[in-house]
Design an enzyme around this catalytic site. Structure first.
Site: not given
Lengths: 566, 566
Positions: A209, A381
């Site tokens: 990610d 995130h």
């Protein structure tokens, strides 16, 4: 071809046939954009798919509802698909599943309990009943030549999973979306002990990610928001309205807890909020204090200081509950002393829409709290500091940053290099790149078609980039349509020119001055050109009107000349 | 009517006739939006205008080039205008001057040396030669019943002025745009000693910049950027490209100084950058080190490590130099090792465009520095801490926040109240409000028409909100035009339906299935309705096609039915 091409040495050749002992990875979305995440893994002719999400259009894609990954690489090979693994339940990871299952309904769908509950609710709307396999962290399952081990990761939705894929050609870890909140609300941390063990075993390729790779430091813990909400709730004497993403169970949990602490009822507002929270509560992800929920039609019966509305619309979406409240177009009336809390991110491109909502709420007399003036949002995130931990624990041989625009992928690749991954082993690629992993080395071997597939109304893939270009012209300049009927035999004009314009000028009398010139030019063309085609005549009209409108108005509307013979 | 209505109790009645001893203030722009700043002051039938700027359109105003203040309140009274004072040379304060002077070219234009030089350059393009009066700080001039004293203020462009207006009805201070950088590059601080003196004399009404009223603390000093630039310049071994607003003389000065320190030449790229810096250098606002400038056509002859390009395009404007470099569509080629510095703000709504440029530059191999990852930009507007100083030094009787969206005006009003201005004396109004100051009390007495005036190509005020609505529909959905020719006497269809669509579907064969139904419905309508009008027949077509396209495609394109008689 994708508009959102990534970086890297774009090898635009078809890949070679796949040899035994090689693992092939083809990202069909998410590299070059944040959205439509999808990766296809292949060993010995069998395919494993990880995620199948949508991308939301931006201003250069007017009228488009959704953008899908391009399935053309796999659509003739769906019988070879051994499974579709969904890492978590966000739209950019599951939103395109209905469109894939329309092509073949019995592809096995694998995911955690919450993820599957969310996709099943979505598929129900599409009238598809999927074949599913519920998995949880620690579980190992074999799908054809792929052995998948699932690993708990922490994200802004519960029950997210990373997947470790063992194959004859090497091992891949796909993180999905994750962060490393060390004190998450549900205690379910990203499992770094598993990361360490898998690192020991050997990660030949890491898909990781990139969303916050260019954000220094560490993402703040979700639980820091709770006290901020509690403090705000303690100050408000009227209604409180909180807006957030409708899948953010832990954010909503903290709103419920703050409401309980201040003796307020909570009302879910917005279709997706009501639906998702019902699912989360039923499955035990959301703890709903007894008797705290109230239906929206009973809100007006309660004193203002006993109410919290938990609403959709945090991105300024015009049809969502919050925008309609800001416009005075919702059953909930916002007024002086009410406090609206945008406990949400501000996705780039949505600024004007969100500020319109904020200005509207302020005009109604409400106070507005948002991440710009209070700590009411944290990201889902991993930031750069967390990614460094990740690289150092996993020590991957090859790294392929995923889930990001070019700027995020590049930033993530730099982090990998800082931890010692050789530059040659950091793959900065783009949607449609074909990566082969063989003998511990991953490299780009080709590319496949991977354009944007537009969903527009009920049509999928029918709207093209040419249509979007037309829309941009129409949207900026409007159009002028000029219709003339010519006698089939004499060539004389029998009717027209009939001029219609939209988005150009309301008063169509502006065209009076050009009409005689059109007819004159048409009659000359008919006289001078034997066997004139309709197309030629239309070009005559186009040229006359185009030149006139550009000189007279400095504008370039779309010009649609129609010459009919009667 | 304005889309961007402000706050406050909107009195939508015409104001009463103006009595002697009363000062009237009518903001024609800038209250409810950041842009098109303009205020009209009136005493005894004479008008003084402060600023006349443009607003840049957002995504809901497609195709519009500029938005002007609505001049209708003053257009019949231009002979009464005694002067147009320009506080500084930014587009949102001077951009609409050409459109005002088109109505009456001899309105006296008053401003500082640099401000007038910039507006004169702009007016030259419009072939207008204005009557001007150059003023500077400390100067006092009489314009009809208005005595104007000019006060130095510090902003992101040199030579900005506030204006103190003495009238028989009281004194007004209009700050223009300002901040309170205590160590500005040119040593020209906001003159707080003058503010103190005017405060002693008595400020009956303060019009005050709200742009950063919701930003806590103090704006960082411009000079802190210099060392950051110097540090960056010291690290780069290839070309450096800096992008900023083309009027930001002090930012450019610091780029020139950093370039000199690192022995690099500087090339101005972009038309407005070249023009403005020539003006600033000629007038002594920009100190250009000898021999440092190089023409763009000679840049490629220099080693890469001897070049700085100072470019336009910091907001991602598609036709500006930087966007074209990012697209590989500019004579300057950007490549690996080059460093691009966006020494600029990121105006809400421009995020996607700016990130597209950043992603494009990164793909070309450049490093990109921006305010998100280095201190390369500071704002030009006073933050909350500075505004508090301003209120405490001036101690105004009445306050009217200007220059902001609703959220900024409200935040500024709260600051005024915190310093002791009674809530009743804080005027939160909107464009077109009419405020009368009499006996030391300012209040809203009415409103005048004050809609958005759109400049579109060479047309001014011809494009309406209805046209923009059409454009939005066309831009999102496209259109379908259906043309049928009916025999004038028999009512039989002689040609058609001829169907044209744009932005809807490229393949027009999709319409084959609906064509027979259109003809059938039309013929029935002709038979069944005696004296059918063309409009009625068109409505028949519209209904048939609209229903079909909505059912079949879940879309709502614009439908243009045309029935011609021949």
């Amino acid at each position: 071809m994708s508009d959102a091409a990534g970086v890297g040495p774009a090898l635009r050749t078809l890949p070679p046939p796949l040899e035994p002992g090689t693992l092939r990875v083809v990202p069909l979305g998410g590299l070059g954009e944040i959205g439509r995440n999808m990766a296809v893994f292949e060993v010995r002719g069998k395919l494993l798919i990880v995620d199948c999400g949508v991308l939301f259009p931006e201003e250069t894609q007017p009228g488009v509802d959704l953008i899908l990954p391009d399935f053309s690489y796999i659509e003739d090979r769906l019988d070879d698909v051994v499974g579709l693994v969904l890492t978590h339940g966000h739209e950019d990871h599951i939103g395109a599943v209905p469109y894939l299952l329309r092509l073949k309904a019995d592809i096995p769908v694998i995911g955690s309990q919450l993820t599957l509950a969310l996709i099943e609710a979505k598929l129900q709307e599409h009238r598809i009943r999927p074949y599913t396999l519920t998995v949880s962290e620690g579980q190992i399952e074999q799908f054809g030549p792929f052995e998948c081990e699932f690993v708990a990761v922490n994200h802004s939705i519960p029950d997210a999973l990373a997947v470790f894929i063992r194959t004859e050609a090497g091992n891949v870890l796909h993180t999905g979306d994750f962060k490393m909140d060390q004190l998450p609300l549900d205690g379910r941390i990203t499992d770094l002990r598993a990361f360490a063990r898998l690192g020991e075993e050997g990660v030949d390729l890491l898909l990781v990610d990139s969303t916050n790779a260019d954000v220094p430091g560490f993402t703040t813990a979700e639980r820091e928001i709770g006290p901020v909400l509690e403090g705000l709730f303690g100050q408000v004497r009227k209604r409180i309205i909180v807006a957030s993403f409708s899948s953010h169970v832990h954010r909503v949990q903290q709103v419920l807890d703050a409401a309980r602490a201040h003796d307020r009822f909570v009302c879910f507002a917005g279709r997706s909020m009501v639906r998702n929270m019902a699912i989360a509560a039923k499955l035990g992800y959301l703890r709903v204090p007894d008797g705290i929920l109230v239906d929206i039609k009973n809100v007006d019966d309660l004193p203002d200081d006993r109410v919290v509305l938990m609403s959709t619309g945090s991105q300024g979406e015009p049809m969502a509950a919050l925008s309609r409240m800001a416009n005075g177009d919702h059953r909930i009336t916002v007024g002086k002393g009410d406090t609206v809390i945008l406990a949400s991110s501000l996705i780039p491109g949505n600024e004007n829409a969100v500020y319109r909502v904020i200005n509207g709420l302020l005009k109604l007399g409400a106070d507005v709290i948002h991440k710009g003036n209070a700590k009411v949002h944290v990201s889902g995130h991993a930031a750069a500091g967390e990614l460094l931990y990740c690289y150092n624990i996993l020590r991957p041989k090859n790294v392929m940053p995923v889930h990001g625009e070019t700027r995020h992928l590049i930033a993530n690749g730099k982090l990998a290099q800082q931890t010692g991954v050789p530059a040659a082993n950091v793959l900065l690629t783009d949607d449609g790149s074909v990566i082969d992993l063989v003998d511990g080395k991953a490299r780009v071997v080709g590319a496949v078609e991977c354009g944007f597939v537009y969903v527009d109304g009920s049509s999928v893939g029918e709207i093209t980039d040419a249509d979007l270009k037309d829309r941009r012209i129409l949207g900026e300049e409007g159009f002028i349509s000029i219709i003339t009927v010519v006698n089939r035999t004499t060539g004389k004009i029998v009717s027209g020119p009939d001029i219609h314009a939209r988005g150009f000028a309301e008063d169509e009398s502006v065209f009076d001055e050009i009409k005689p010139k059109i007819n004159q030019a048409l009659e000359e063309a008919v006289m001078n050109t034997r066997d004139h085609s309709t197309y030629q005549l239309q070009q005559v009209v186009r040229r006359i009107v185009g030149t006139w409108v550009n000189r007279r108005y400095r504008r370039r509307p779309m010009i649609i000349p129609v010459v009919l013979e009667a």
